[in-house]
Design a protein around this motif. Structure first.
Motif, short mmCIF file in Angstrom:
data_model
loop_
_atom_site.label_atom_id
_atom_site.label_comp_id
_atom_site.label_asym_id
_atom_site.label_seq_id
_atom_site.Cartn_x
_atom_site.Cartn_y
_atom_site.Cartn_z
N LEU A 23 -70.05 -82.98 15.44
CA LEU A 23 -70.67 -81.68 15.21
C LEU A 23 -69.62 -80.74 14.66
O LEU A 23 -68.65 -80.40 15.35
CB LEU A 23 -71.26 -81.11 16.50
CG LEU A 23 -71.79 -79.66 16.40
CD1 LEU A 23 -72.93 -79.56 15.39
CD2 LEU A 23 -72.21 -79.13 17.76
N LEU A 50 -77.78 -82.47 21.85
CA LEU A 50 -77.13 -83.73 21.46
C LEU A 50 -76.53 -84.43 22.68
O LEU A 50 -76.63 -85.66 22.80
CB LEU A 50 -76.05 -83.46 20.42
CG LEU A 50 -76.55 -83.09 19.02
CD1 LEU A 50 -75.39 -82.64 18.15
CD2 LEU A 50 -77.28 -84.27 18.37
N ALA A 113 -73.58 -83.98 12.63
CA ALA A 113 -74.57 -82.96 12.95
C ALA A 113 -74.10 -81.61 12.44
O ALA A 113 -72.91 -81.28 12.53
CB ALA A 113 -74.81 -82.90 14.45
N LEU A 131 -77.63 -85.22 10.83
CA LEU A 131 -78.59 -84.53 11.69
C LEU A 131 -78.52 -83.04 11.34
O LEU A 131 -77.50 -82.41 11.55
CB LEU A 131 -78.25 -84.74 13.16
CG LEU A 131 -78.10 -86.19 13.63
CD1 LEU A 131 -77.55 -86.23 15.05
CD2 LEU A 131 -79.42 -86.93 13.55
N CYS A 153 -84.83 -85.22 17.93
CA CYS A 153 -83.42 -85.57 18.11
C CYS A 153 -83.29 -86.98 18.68
O CYS A 153 -82.50 -87.80 18.19
CB CYS A 153 -82.75 -84.56 19.03
SG CYS A 153 -80.95 -84.74 19.14
#
Length: 236
Positions: A23, A50, A113, A131, A153
């Motif tokens: 992320l 997540l 992500a 994502l 998700c």
């Protein structure tokens, strides 16, 4: 400086033998995250979701934006000690050191992500699934999973864990599709200048496109109706 010291104290190297999702946090405040990510403008919501959806043994690697805590940007006004501590409280979340190589992290990730960020595009170009939690310009590209809630998700991560990959040429096809409909222009000349397009031409191109869109919307209303009346008809 205090926030940076705190982040460095909470950070740790990413284990080499564990699959992970990266992320890449957004700089804040910025329109790319608020309003373009909606509720996920609170990036801790992305981390919480997540962390709950990752398979056992997977990690979530969180990397702070390189401009967030530098003196000239005033990005520290959009962070707090609680922001970082809440992320670090998840047992499967690793705050990676700020100096970690972003490209190496992207290349080694099972997925990347982001809300709307360029890290997602860089991942797609490398063949790494993405994502997306916001209105990223590339969100319709093959290999990109749009996330709106826990169900989407979980489904996306399950597909990636099964081995779903980015189709060959996905980034090239996305660029071709964008080029077919794009307007040659830019909003910030110092950052986004397009070769061969002056600021005047950019403004004319964009204003013409906007005017055409407005005319098209006007032409689609019933004769004699106002925009407000049309809205009521559409809701009815």
């Amino acid at each position: 400086r205090r926030l940076r010291r705190l982040l460095e104290g909470l950070s740790r190297p990413l284990p080499a033998d564990r699959p992970y999702v990266l992320l890449a946090l957004h700089f804040q405040p910025e329109r790319a995250i608020v309003p373009m990510a909606g509720a996920y403008g609170d990036q801790n919501l992305i981390v919480d979701l997540l962390a709950r959806c990752l398979p056992p043994g997977w990690l979530l690697a969180v990397k702070e934006h390189p401009w967030q805590l530098v003196p000239f940007s005033r990005g520290e006004l959009s962070r707090s000690a609680g922001f970082y501590r809440r992320m670090a409280d998840h047992p499967n979340v690793v705050l990676v050191p700020p100096e970690a190589d972003s490209q190496a992290l992207i290349a080694g990730a099972r997925a990347v992500a982001t809300a709307t960020g360029s890290a997602g595009w860089q991942a797609l170009a490398r063949g790494v699934p993405v994502l997306v939690f916001g209105a990223a310009w590339y969100s319709a590209a093959p290999g990109v999973h749009r996330i709106g809630d826990r169900a989407s998700c979980e489904a996306a991560i399950a597909a990636i864990a099964r081995g779903d990959t980015v189709p060959a040429g996905a980034a090239e096809r996305m660029l071709a599709a964008v080029e077919a409909v794009a307007v040659r222009g830019y909003l910030e000349p110092d950052l986004e200048a397009v070769e061969g397009v002056s600021a005047t031409e950019a403004a004319e191109n964009m204003s013409s496109a906007l005017a055409g869109s407005i005319r098209a919307g006007t032409d689609s209303r019933p004769p004699g109706s106002s925009p407000r009346e049309t809205g009521r008809l559409e809701r009815a």
